[in-house]
Write an enzyme that holds these catalytic residues in place. Structure first.
Site, PDB file in Angstrom:
ATOM      1  N   ASN A 174      -6.896  -1.197  -8.314  1.00 17.33           N
ATOM      2  CA  ASN A 174      -5.584  -0.836  -8.861  1.00 17.33           C
ATOM      3  C   ASN A 174      -4.591  -0.381  -7.796  1.00 17.33           C
ATOM      4  OD1 ASN A 174      -6.606  -1.322 -11.508  1.00 17.33           O
ATOM      5  ND2 ASN A 174      -7.578   0.702 -11.426  1.00 17.33           N
ATOM      6  N   ARG A 175      -4.793  -0.843  -6.591  1.00 13.14           N
ATOM      7  CA  ARG A 175      -3.914  -0.530  -5.449  1.00 13.14           C
ATOM      8  C   ARG A 175      -3.869   0.966  -5.140  1.00 13.14           C
ATOM      9  NH1 ARG A 175      -1.656  -4.840  -3.510  1.00 13.14           N
ATOM     10  NH2 ARG A 175      -0.090  -3.686  -2.337  1.00 13.14           N
ATOM     11  N   LEU A 176      -4.882   1.718  -5.577  1.00 16.46           N
ATOM     12  CA  LEU A 176      -5.003   3.132  -5.203  1.00 16.46           C
ATOM     13  C   LEU A 176      -5.842   3.221  -3.934  1.00 16.46           C
ATOM     14  CD1 LEU A 176      -5.492   4.889  -8.669  1.00 16.46           C
ATOM     15  CD2 LEU A 176      -3.481   4.955  -7.181  1.00 16.46           C
TER      16      LEU A 176
END
Length: 196
Positions: A174-176
């Protein structure tokens, strides 16, 4: 409960580099080198990492090239590594200084003979009238030397980037993404997390 030992970012880099090799990364030593010219114009190109130790990151180049001229005028530079197979990247910022001539000579002696001939006849980054003239110059030098290695030209040098900052980036869902920045503080490193 004892405190965790401080993380040495150079040691971590070495572990990540080895992991990229093991994971089958096609060319883990490829690194984007960013430099700035006298008017602040920025350029980036790929070079090959040829050594890493507590003093820094080593690569070799022709000082007459654009990157060479940039680094003579402004020793600040940055390296960027990206290893798709492991989902990791590393950014390194610091200052560049030349290696001792004996170190450059020793590395030159390990290069394939034809690579040393190419480096001897090329004026890296200079305009080229036609490719045939460059190929002819390389063949001519190879014949004259009877396929022996030419001496290392004085303009072909080793450079070491001494890191002042090293950032480690790890791919997360999740692009974290996970980012850690290490900043040199004397002979120690300060660590902090960064938002993705």
């Amino acid at each position: 409960m004892t405190a965790a030992a401080p993380v040495d970012p150079v040691d971590r880099f070495k572990r990540w580099f080895k992991a990229a090799h093991r994971a089958g990364e096609p060319c883990p030593e490829a690194t984007a080198l960013a430099t700035a010219g006298p008017a602040g114009e920025v350029a980036v190109r790929f070079v090959l990492l040829k050594g890493i130790d507590t003093r820094g990151f080593v690569f070799y180049t022709d000082l007459r090239s654009r990157k060479g001229r940039d680094l003579v005028g402004n020793s600040c530079a940055a390296l960027g590594f990206y290893w798709h197979q492991t989902g990791r990247q590393v950014r390194v910022e610091g200052t560049v200084e030349p290696l001792a001539e004996a170190d450059a000579d020793a590395y030159w002696a390990t290069r394939p003979v034809q690579s040393t001939i190419s480096a001897s006849v090329s004026r890296q980054s200079a305009p080229l009238a036609n490719r045939a003239s460059l190929v002819l110059a390389a063949r001519s030098l190879s014949r004259r030397l009877r396929d022996r290695r030419p001496p290392r030209p004085g303009y072909w040098v080793g450079l070491r980037l001494t890191p002042l900052k090293i950032e480690f980036w790890t791919l997360k869902p999740n692009r974290l993404h996970h980012r850690e920045l290490f900043v040199a503080n004397g002979n120690r490193w300060r660590r902090r997390l960064l938002q993705p």
